[in-house]
Design a protein around this motif. Structure first.
Motif, PDB file in Angstrom:
ATOM      1  N   PRO A 155     -14.112  -0.818 -21.935  1.00 53.24           N
ATOM      2  CA  PRO A 155     -14.663  -0.053 -23.063  1.00 53.24           C
ATOM      3  C   PRO A 155     -15.844   0.822 -22.685  1.00 53.24           C
ATOM      4  N   LYS A 156     -16.562   0.495 -21.608  1.00 52.33           N
ATOM      5  CA  LYS A 156     -17.708   1.300 -21.186  1.00 52.33           C
ATOM      6  C   LYS A 156     -17.299   2.487 -20.319  1.00 52.33           C
ATOM      7  N   GLY A 157     -16.022   2.593 -19.987  1.00 47.27           N
ATOM      8  CA  GLY A 157     -15.567   3.715 -19.173  1.00 47.27           C
ATOM      9  C   GLY A 157     -16.093   3.690 -17.761  1.00 47.27           C
ATOM     10  N   LEU A 158     -16.183   2.502 -17.154  1.00 48.39           N
ATOM     11  CA  LEU A 158     -16.721   2.388 -15.802  1.00 48.39           C
ATOM     12  C   LEU A 158     -15.789   3.068 -14.802  1.00 48.39           C
ATOM     13  N   CYS A 159     -16.342   3.980 -14.030  1.00 53.29           N
ATOM     14  CA  CYS A 159     -15.611   4.659 -12.967  1.00 53.29           C
ATOM     15  C   CYS A 159     -16.602   5.536 -12.225  1.00 53.29           C
ATOM     16  N   VAL A 160     -16.614   5.481 -10.897  1.00 55.20           N
ATOM     17  CA  VAL A 160     -17.536   6.296 -10.108  1.00 55.20           C
ATOM     18  C   VAL A 160     -16.764   6.943  -8.971  1.00 55.20           C
ATOM     19  N   LEU A 161     -17.254   8.113  -8.545  1.00 53.00           N
ATOM     20  CA  LEU A 161     -16.603   8.900  -7.507  1.00 53.00           C
ATOM     21  C   LEU A 161     -17.574   9.191  -6.377  1.00 53.00           C
ATOM     22  N   SER A 162     -17.034   9.366  -5.175  1.00 50.52           N
ATOM     23  CA  SER A 162     -17.805   9.972  -4.098  1.00 50.52           C
ATOM     24  C   SER A 162     -17.807  11.476  -4.319  1.00 50.52           C
ATOM     25  N   HIS A 163     -18.800  12.170  -3.746  1.00 55.05           N
ATOM     26  CA  HIS A 163     -18.893  13.613  -3.967  1.00 55.05           C
ATOM     27  C   HIS A 163     -19.006  14.408  -2.680  1.00 55.05           C
ATOM     28  N   HIS A 164     -18.839  13.732  -1.548  1.00 51.71           N
ATOM     29  CA  HIS A 164     -18.818  14.441  -0.281  1.00 51.71           C
ATOM     30  C   HIS A 164     -17.471  15.151  -0.136  1.00 51.71           C
ATOM     31  N   ALA A 165     -17.479  16.353   0.419  1.00 49.14           N
ATOM     32  CA  ALA A 165     -16.244  17.132   0.535  1.00 49.14           C
ATOM     33  C   ALA A 165     -15.226  16.469   1.442  1.00 49.14           C
ATOM     34  N   ASN A 166     -15.690  15.668   2.404  1.00 45.59           N
ATOM     35  CA  ASN A 166     -14.781  15.084   3.391  1.00 45.59           C
ATOM     36  C   ASN A 166     -14.273  13.698   3.019  1.00 45.59           C
ATOM     37  N   THR A 167     -14.764  13.129   1.941  1.00 48.28           N
ATOM     38  CA  THR A 167     -14.286  11.818   1.512  1.00 48.28           C
ATOM     39  C   THR A 167     -13.954  11.867   0.029  1.00 48.28           C
ATOM     40  N   SER A 168     -12.886  11.200  -0.342  1.00 45.68           N
ATOM     41  CA  SER A 168     -12.483  11.138  -1.752  1.00 45.68           C
ATOM     42  C   SER A 168     -12.272   9.672  -2.102  1.00 45.68           C
ATOM     43  N   VAL A 169     -13.284   9.081  -2.737  1.00 49.66           N
ATOM     44  CA  VAL A 169     -13.279   7.651  -3.046  1.00 49.66           C
ATOM     45  C   VAL A 169     -13.536   7.464  -4.532  1.00 49.66           C
ATOM     46  N   LEU A 170     -12.781   6.569  -5.141  1.00 45.46           N
ATOM     47  CA  LEU A 170     -12.952   6.212  -6.548  1.00 45.46           C
ATOM     48  C   LEU A 170     -13.107   4.706  -6.643  1.00 45.46           C
ATOM     49  N   ALA A 171     -14.056   4.262  -7.467  1.00 46.95           N
ATOM     50  CA  ALA A 171     -14.237   2.829  -7.737  1.00 46.95           C
ATOM     51  C   ALA A 171     -14.147   2.600  -9.239  1.00 46.95           C
ATOM     52  N   CYS A 172     -13.445   1.561  -9.639  1.00 47.75           N
ATOM     53  CA  CYS A 172     -13.258   1.251 -11.059  1.00 47.75           C
ATOM     54  C   CYS A 172     -12.954  -0.235 -11.196  1.00 47.75           C
ATOM     55  N   PRO A 173     -12.960  -0.776 -12.413  1.00 51.68           N
ATOM     56  CA  PRO A 173     -12.575  -2.176 -12.587  1.00 51.68           C
ATOM     57  C   PRO A 173     -11.138  -2.408 -12.132  1.00 51.68           C
ATOM     58  N   GLY A 174     -10.892  -3.583 -11.579  1.00 52.25           N
ATOM     59  CA  GLY A 174      -9.530  -3.951 -11.212  1.00 52.25           C
ATOM     60  C   GLY A 174      -8.804  -4.556 -12.406  1.00 52.25           C
ATOM     61  N   LEU A 175      -7.841  -5.420 -12.125  1.00 42.85           N
ATOM     62  CA  LEU A 175      -7.065  -6.059 -13.182  1.00 42.85           C
ATOM     63  C   LEU A 175      -7.520  -7.484 -13.466  1.00 42.85           C
ATOM     64  N   HIS A 176      -8.541  -7.934 -12.756  1.00 42.62           N
ATOM     65  CA  HIS A 176      -9.036  -9.292 -12.943  1.00 42.62           C
ATOM     66  C   HIS A 176     -10.542  -9.267 -13.174  1.00 42.62           C
ATOM     67  N   ARG A 177     -11.064 -10.268 -13.819  1.00 40.45           N
ATOM     68  CA  ARG A 177     -12.482 -10.365 -14.128  1.00 40.45           C
ATOM     69  C   ARG A 177     -13.314 -10.330 -12.848  1.00 40.45           C
ATOM     70  N   GLY A 178     -14.328  -9.472 -12.843  1.00 43.31           N
ATOM     71  CA  GLY A 178     -15.223  -9.377 -11.702  1.00 43.31           C
ATOM     72  C   GLY A 178     -14.686  -8.586 -10.526  1.00 43.31           C
ATOM     73  N   GLN A 179     -13.483  -8.035 -10.653  1.00 45.81           N
ATOM     74  CA  GLN A 179     -12.855  -7.323  -9.535  1.00 45.81           C
ATOM     75  C   GLN A 179     -13.099  -5.819  -9.630  1.00 45.81           C
ATOM     76  N   VAL A 180     -13.364  -5.193  -8.481  1.00 44.79           N
ATOM     77  CA  VAL A 180     -13.499  -3.745  -8.394  1.00 44.79           C
ATOM     78  C   VAL A 180     -12.372  -3.204  -7.522  1.00 44.79           C
ATOM     79  N   ARG A 181     -11.752  -2.155  -8.000  1.00 42.29           N
ATOM     80  CA  ARG A 181     -10.692  -1.494  -7.232  1.00 42.29           C
ATOM     81  C   ARG A 181     -11.276  -0.255  -6.556  1.00 42.29           C
ATOM     82  N   ILE A 182     -11.036  -0.118  -5.265  1.00 38.33           N
ATOM     83  CA  ILE A 182     -11.502   1.032  -4.497  1.00 38.33           C
ATOM     84  C   ILE A 182     -10.294   1.834  -4.042  1.00 38.33           C
ATOM     85  N   GLU A 183     -10.281   3.115  -4.368  1.00 38.33           N
ATOM     86  CA  GLU A 183      -9.234   4.021  -3.911  1.00 38.33           C
ATOM     87  C   GLU A 183      -9.826   4.995  -2.898  1.00 38.33           C
TER      88      GLU A 183
END
Length: 415
Positions: free
Chosen positions: A173-201
């Motif tokens: 509900p808080k819309g948690l999601c963060v991105l890297s902003h370097h031109a040479n890296t494209s990384v996204l972090a967000c909640p996973g599917l389980h409590r306390g889990q973070v998914r990194i793309e």
């Protein structure tokens, strides 16, 4: 009004994307800069606050439109006021004229289930996304647009607005999601599917990593510019943990306090030497980070070397001698015997703000911390990088005055 950077996407066609048919909207410009200032009234309500990607600007969504503020020096750069309705989300793209806007829902012309990509240089909407549920967050990179719903995240290509990725998440509900902003890296972090889990793309590497960061649900997170370092807090709000996003290893853990708290924001300094945390306890904490850097004032575009050792003592020499270390309990020598609390790393520097409002924080230049609140206040304070302790207030600005006649309501999540 003038933008600092010309629009690199002026040829971007108008297009509607989403799960529902919708029309392209146009936002009328009612006032120019001077007229908007003269017509400012106390009935303007602050709905949201967010930093741009380099933390040099603040985007404020209001009940009447949106405003952009420069941080150094602090001043209003421009605003767009509407006859009715406002924006609950205003996301900048660095310092250029592209913004993502989500309506507050008070006006049906700007509903909360649509994202408008607004080009302030052309004074028109250049893209629109419509969904079946409310938009919880929007994040921008120069190459993609990320839209966060409560259970799903959509990643679109910025050039043609084509859908690139869909990610399912735990209730968000808080819309948690963060991105890297370097031109040479494209990384996204967000909640996973389980409590306390973070998914990194790691999109460039086509690698997905899951990190079990906390026992409770994740409530706040941030990434370094290159996406190699992740900091997280849980709904308990007592501990902040720092992870290597490549292998998922925990690099450091610091303690905000012993009592449960809601973490409003986490910030990492550009040189990766400091971590800042704001919460509902009315204190902004600054912690010393245990990362190896190649020199003082390392540019944000250069990656730090991430360090992980089993013993905290083995990495103490990696902290620059010009910087202080986080204090710990006098009983920390009994680590492994006494509860974990007694071996915790506590904050190196602190600054106190009112507990009655939500504050987010970022790092400025020369050991300064920027703090902005949902009560329309801006603080700039400094800390001693050797001895730490209570920070010194350098500047205070009240940029929006609350209407005393309006009943208070819980503030939305700020990013």
């Amino acid at each position: 009004m003038s933008s600092t950077v010309s629009n690199p996407w002026e040829s971007l066609p108008e297009k509607t994307i989403g799960s529902e048919p919708s029309r392209t909207l146009s936002i009328p410009v009612l006032f120019n800069q001077s007229e908007a200032t003269l017509n400012d009234t106390e009935d303007t309500e602050l709905l949201s606050l967010s930093w741009n990607q380099d933390y040099g600007c603040i985007a404020a969504g209001t009940s009447r439109g949106f405003r952009i503020y420069n941080c150094d020096p602090f001043k209003e750069t421009f605003r767009r006021d509407l006859k009715s309705g406002g924006f609950i989300i205003v996301e900048m793209l660095f310092r250029c004229n592209i913004l993502a806007l989500v309506g507050s829902g008070a006006n049906p012309q700007y509903p909360s289930n649509k994202v408008m990509i607004w080009d302030d240089h052309q004074s028109r909407t250049i893209g629109e996304f419509a969904f079946r549920s409310d938009v919880r967050g929007v994040r921008l990179r120069r190459d993609c647009i990320v839209v966060v719903l409560e259970h799903r995240i959509y990643v679109y290509n910025f050039t043609d607005l084509k859908l690139l990725h869909q990610i399912e998440t735990l209730a968000n509900p808080k819309g948690l999601c963060v991105l890297s902003h370097h031109a040479n890296t494209s990384v996204l972090a967000c909640p996973g599917l389980h409590r306390g889990q973070v998914r990194i793309e790691h999109f460039g590497l086509k690698v997905t990593k899951f990190i079990n960061s906390h026992d409770s649900n994740v409530s706040c997170m941030t990434l370094t510019v290159d996406g190699l370092l992740l900091a997280t807090a849980s709904t308990k709000g007592t501990l902040i943990r720092i992870f290597n996003t490549m292998d998922g290893s925990q690099l450091q853990e610091v303690r905000r306090g012993a009592d449960r708290a809601e973490i409003y924001g986490i910030a990492l300094s550009p040189n990766l030497q400091w971590l800042g945390v704001s919460s509902d306890k009315g204190t902004v904490h600054v912690f010393s980070l245990r990362v190896r850097v190649s020199g003082e004032d390392v540019p944000a575009q250069h990656s730090a070397t991430l360090v992980h050792q089993n013993s905290s003592n083995s990495i103490d020499p990696l902290i620059s001698p010009t910087l202080g270390a986080n204090p710990s309990s006098s009983l920390s020598f009994m680590k492994g015997v006494l509860p974990k609390y007694f071996s915790s790393e506590w904050s190196f520097a602190q600054f106190h703000v009112p507990e009655t409002t939500r504050f987010i924080t970022a790092f400025g230049s020369q050991n300064t911390v920027l703090i902005v609140g949902m009560d329309g206040s801006f603080y700039r304070c400094s800390f001693d990088p050797v001895v730490g302790g209570e920070m010194t207030q350098e500047e205070y600005v009240r940029f929006i005055k609350p209407d005393p006649r309006r009943p208070k309501r819980p503030p939305p999540p700020a990013t």
